[in-house]
Scaffold this motif. Sequence first.
Motif, PDB file in Angstrom:
ATOM      1  N   GLU A  84       0.821  -1.226   0.000  1.00 40.33           N
ATOM      2  CA  GLU A  84       0.000   0.000   0.000  1.00 40.33           C
ATOM      3  C   GLU A  84       0.848   1.268   0.000  1.00 40.33           C
ATOM      4  O   GLU A  84       0.450   2.282  -0.538  1.00 40.33           O
ATOM      5  N   ASN A  85       2.003   1.214   0.632  1.00 42.12           N
ATOM      6  CA  ASN A  85       2.822   2.418   0.792  1.00 42.12           C
ATOM      7  C   ASN A  85       4.292   2.112   0.479  1.00 42.12           C
ATOM      8  O   ASN A  85       5.153   2.122   1.362  1.00 42.12           O
ATOM      9  N   PRO A  86       4.580   1.811  -0.803  1.00 38.11           N
ATOM     10  CA  PRO A  86       5.944   1.371  -1.144  1.00 38.11           C
ATOM     11  C   PRO A  86       7.020   2.412  -0.828  1.00 38.11           C
ATOM     12  O   PRO A  86       8.122   2.061  -0.410  1.00 38.11           O
ATOM     13  N   LEU A  87       6.683   3.697  -1.004  1.00 40.44           N
ATOM     14  CA  LEU A  87       7.721   4.722  -0.820  1.00 40.44           C
ATOM     15  C   LEU A  87       8.198   4.764   0.626  1.00 40.44           C
ATOM     16  O   LEU A  87       9.381   5.036   0.890  1.00 40.44           O
ATOM     17  N   LEU A  88       7.303   4.465   1.567  1.00 40.89           N
ATOM     18  CA  LEU A  88       7.707   4.391   2.979  1.00 40.89           C
ATOM     19  C   LEU A  88       8.797   3.329   3.148  1.00 40.89           C
ATOM     20  O   LEU A  88       9.791   3.519   3.848  1.00 40.89           O
ATOM     21  N   TYR A  89       8.604   2.188   2.467  1.00 35.14           N
ATOM     22  CA  TYR A  89       9.552   1.073   2.609  1.00 35.14           C
ATOM     23  C   TYR A  89      10.879   1.378   1.918  1.00 35.14           C
ATOM     24  O   TYR A  89      11.940   1.053   2.440  1.00 35.14           O
ATOM     25  N   TYR A  90      10.801   2.026   0.735  1.00 29.62           N
ATOM     26  CA  TYR A  90      12.064   2.355   0.062  1.00 29.62           C
ATOM     27  C   TYR A  90      12.829   3.427   0.851  1.00 29.62           C
ATOM     28  O   TYR A  90      14.054   3.452   0.837  1.00 29.62           O
ATOM     29  N   ARG A  91      12.089   4.295   1.568  1.00 33.28           N
ATOM     30  CA  ARG A  91      12.798   5.278   2.397  1.00 33.28           C
ATOM     31  C   ARG A  91      13.357   4.620   3.655  1.00 33.28           C
ATOM     32  O   ARG A  91      14.553   4.681   3.915  1.00 33.28           O
ATOM     33  N   ASN A  92      12.474   3.942   4.410  1.00 32.10           N
ATOM     34  CA  ASN A  92      12.937   3.484   5.729  1.00 32.10           C
ATOM     35  C   ASN A  92      13.902   2.302   5.617  1.00 32.10           C
ATOM     36  O   ASN A  92      14.835   2.195   6.408  1.00 32.10           O
ATOM     37  N   ASN A  93      13.679   1.415   4.672  1.00 32.90           N
ATOM     38  CA  ASN A  93      14.528   0.223   4.596  1.00 32.90           C
ATOM     39  C   ASN A  93      15.727   0.404   3.673  1.00 32.90           C
ATOM     40  O   ASN A  93      16.790  -0.152   3.945  1.00 32.90           O
ATOM     41  N   THR A  94      15.559   1.141   2.584  1.00 32.35           N
ATOM     42  CA  THR A  94      16.657   1.225   1.621  1.00 32.35           C
ATOM     43  C   THR A  94      17.432   2.532   1.802  1.00 32.35           C
ATOM     44  O   THR A  94      18.643   2.505   2.075  1.00 32.35           O
ATOM     45  N   ALA A  95      16.741   3.674   1.696  1.00 26.03           N
ATOM     46  CA  ALA A  95      17.454   4.964   1.771  1.00 26.03           C
ATOM     47  C   ALA A  95      18.094   5.154   3.153  1.00 26.03           C
ATOM     48  O   ALA A  95      19.252   5.582   3.257  1.00 26.03           O
ATOM     49  N   ASN A  96      17.374   4.812   4.222  1.00 24.70           N
ATOM     50  CA  ASN A  96      17.947   5.005   5.557  1.00 24.70           C
ATOM     51  C   ASN A  96      19.115   4.055   5.813  1.00 24.70           C
ATOM     52  O   ASN A  96      20.084   4.413   6.495  1.00 24.70           O
ATOM     53  N   THR A  97      19.039   2.844   5.267  1.00 28.44           N
ATOM     54  CA  THR A  97      20.174   1.909   5.392  1.00 28.44           C
ATOM     55  C   THR A  97      21.379   2.461   4.646  1.00 28.44           C
ATOM     56  O   THR A  97      22.522   2.404   5.121  1.00 28.44           O
ATOM     57  N   ARG A  98      21.138   3.045   3.495  1.00 28.93           N
ATOM     58  CA  ARG A  98      22.221   3.681   2.729  1.00 28.93           C
ATOM     59  C   ARG A  98      22.899   4.769   3.569  1.00 28.93           C
ATOM     60  O   ARG A  98      24.125   4.829   3.677  1.00 28.93           O
ATOM     61  N   ASN A  99      22.096   5.622   4.191  1.00 30.38           N
ATOM     62  CA  ASN A  99      22.658   6.713   4.992  1.00 30.38           C
ATOM     63  C   ASN A  99      23.473   6.174   6.164  1.00 30.38           C
ATOM     64  O   ASN A  99      24.555   6.679   6.470  1.00 30.38           O
ATOM     65  N   LEU A 100      22.947   5.129   6.800  1.00 32.11           N
ATOM     66  CA  LEU A 100      23.646   4.523   7.944  1.00 32.11           C
ATOM     67  C   LEU A 100      24.997   3.947   7.498  1.00 32.11           C
ATOM     68  O   LEU A 100      26.024   4.164   8.145  1.00 32.11           O
ATOM     69  N   PHE A 136      13.487 -13.054  -6.438  1.00 31.61           N
ATOM     70  CA  PHE A 136      12.393 -12.426  -7.171  1.00 31.61           C
ATOM     71  C   PHE A 136      11.301 -12.016  -6.185  1.00 31.61           C
ATOM     72  O   PHE A 136      10.238 -12.641  -6.104  1.00 31.61           O
ATOM     73  N   PRO A 137      11.575 -10.966  -5.369  1.00 29.15           N
ATOM     74  CA  PRO A 137      10.607 -10.574  -4.338  1.00 29.15           C
ATOM     75  C   PRO A 137       9.245 -10.212  -4.925  1.00 29.15           C
ATOM     76  O   PRO A 137       9.173  -9.650  -6.015  1.00 29.15           O
ATOM     77  N   LEU A 138       8.169 -10.533  -4.183  1.00 28.31           N
ATOM     78  CA  LEU A 138       6.807 -10.252  -4.645  1.00 28.31           C
ATOM     79  C   LEU A 138       6.274  -8.940  -4.088  1.00 28.31           C
ATOM     80  O   LEU A 138       5.188  -8.517  -4.448  1.00 28.31           O
ATOM     81  N   SER A 139       7.011  -8.326  -3.155  1.00 22.45           N
ATOM     82  CA  SER A 139       6.477  -7.130  -2.491  1.00 22.45           C
ATOM     83  C   SER A 139       7.538  -6.036  -2.440  1.00 22.45           C
ATOM     84  O   SER A 139       8.745  -6.315  -2.463  1.00 22.45           O
ATOM     85  N   PRO A 140       7.104  -4.777  -2.330  1.00 21.01           N
ATOM     86  CA  PRO A 140       8.066  -3.684  -2.123  1.00 21.01           C
ATOM     87  C   PRO A 140       8.933  -3.938  -0.883  1.00 21.01           C
ATOM     88  O   PRO A 140      10.114  -3.608  -0.880  1.00 21.01           O
ATOM     89  N   TYR A 141       8.354  -4.555   0.166  1.00 22.18           N
ATOM     90  CA  TYR A 141       9.162  -4.882   1.358  1.00 22.18           C
ATOM     91  C   TYR A 141      10.370  -5.735   0.954  1.00 22.18           C
ATOM     92  O   TYR A 141      11.514  -5.416   1.292  1.00 22.18           O
ATOM     93  N   GLY A 142      10.106  -6.834   0.240  1.00 22.90           N
ATOM     94  CA  GLY A 142      11.190  -7.731  -0.180  1.00 22.90           C
ATOM     95  C   GLY A 142      12.192  -7.005  -1.068  1.00 22.90           C
ATOM     96  O   GLY A 142      13.412  -7.163  -0.923  1.00 22.90           O
ATOM     97  N   ARG A 143      11.683  -6.180  -1.986  1.00 19.83           N
ATOM     98  CA  ARG A 143      12.595  -5.446  -2.884  1.00 19.83           C
ATOM     99  C   ARG A 143      13.423  -4.428  -2.108  1.00 19.83           C
ATOM    100  O   ARG A 143      14.594  -4.225  -2.375  1.00 19.83           O
ATOM    101  N   SER A 144      12.795  -3.788  -1.091  1.00 19.00           N
ATOM    102  CA  SER A 144      13.533  -2.775  -0.322  1.00 19.00           C
ATOM    103  C   SER A 144      14.715  -3.420   0.401  1.00 19.00           C
ATOM    104  O   SER A 144      15.767  -2.799   0.565  1.00 19.00           O
ATOM    105  N   LYS A 145      14.561  -4.678   0.833  1.00 22.60           N
ATOM    106  CA  LYS A 145      15.637  -5.393   1.531  1.00 22.60           C
ATOM    107  C   LYS A 145      16.675  -5.916   0.532  1.00 22.60           C
ATOM    108  O   LYS A 145      17.874  -5.893   0.791  1.00 22.60           O
TER     109      LYS A 145
END
Length: 330
Positions: A84-100, A136-145
Amino acid sequence: MTVLVTGGAGYIGSHMVLELRDAGETVAVIDNLSTGFDWAVPEDVPLHVGNIGDQEFVRGVLRERKIDAIIHFAGSIIVPESVENPLLYYRNNTANTRNLIEVAVECGITRFIFSSTAAVYGNPEENPVSEDARLFPLSPYGRSKLMSEEMMADVATAHDFEYVALRYFNVAGADPAGRGGQSTPRATHLIKVACETALGRRPKMQIFGTDYPTPDGTCIRDYIHVKDLAMAHVAALEHLRRGGKSNVFNCGYSRGFSVREVISAVKSVSGVDFEVELAPARAGDPAAIIAKSDKIRTALGWRPAHADLEGIVRNALDWERHLMDRQKAD
Ligand SMILES: NC(=O)c1ccc[n+]([C@@H]2O[C@H](COP(=O)([O-])OP(=O)(O)OC[C@H]3O[C@@H](n4cnc5c(N)ncnc54)[C@H](O)[C@@H]3O)[C@@H](O)[C@H]2O)c1
Ligand SMILES: O=c1ccn([C@@H]2O[C@H](COP(=O)(O)OP(=O)(O)O[C@H]3O[C@H](CO)[C@@H](O)[C@H](O)[C@H]3O)[C@@H](O)[C@H]2O)c(=O)[nH]1
């Protein structure tokens, strides 16, 4: 030297903190308390409240403490929410991990352990699934990780930086000594939901999807006890401290249970025959996923000690009763 645990006020991170303390390690926590609780962090462990994506804040923590390794749990974790909210996941899981990771590299921290997920496999062609299967993740969550895994591999090639990505299968249960457990309100995880229903905290629960291509039509998952999972991180930390190289490991038991089997186990352990409704399938749910776990056993010497569904459910139920007593007392 201190081990920094991000997300250490959350479910799995707080068990990690307990395990590290039991092993005599010095620990510090970063958590923004979005889904975690300050009371889940022992009083003698410093809790820095803030966002792992805020580089100035993280830099301050890394400079204040002599950090030997980072174990990175902080993130957003709900598969349907990510649809429902992919951008939240790409920010919190991917972008924030990048910053860390950028601040970690800048501060010369070379050991990094990352919470990845079975969701990176999607619907595997073969079960149990091994680490070198197609991703081959099925969800933005899986892709964000998965994006974070790929980023770490690139960073390890370019810099003095070694990581272990642990792909957790379905984490469940609670500290057998009763010191912690999953406390998130409005939880969506099957074992937690079933335990809440057994104890009357929900009037009924639902089974999402009954015509999957599995023996009883419901989804199959590999449920791993949170204590065994914390021990996998201890083994990964030892590996990196020995000078071990970057690697990726599944964390599961190589056996699966269907949703119906899990609900039966909760009914039998609790002794309560609660109401269960059949409901449509959830978006982003793979039919079956079971870990091949030889790699972590061989390379890291991981030996699970709590691989028993009834025991997992018993610990989860005990923790749920503890939460109910706590809320009555508040
Ligand atoms: N629970 C599972 O079955 C499961 C399975 C696979 C992977 N994982 C991964 O394990 C990790 C921990 O999951 P959990 O089940 O303990 O969830 P949780 O929600 O209980 O814990 C996450 C913690 O991170 C904190 N947090 C979130 N975003 C943050 C941010 N930007 N800055 C600082 N703190 C932040 C939250 O407050 C919380 O304390 C997650 O990365 C998750 O994706 C969990
Ligand atoms: O009330 C419920 C809750 C869940 N389920 C089903 O139970 C199974 C397990 O669901 P859940 O406990 O929500 O876990 P997953 O969606 O499999 O995801 C978890 O496990 C993944 C690893 O496999 C992690 O990456 C995720 O963070 C974590 O939420 C799925 O088939 C769900 O459809 C129900 O039928 N009813």
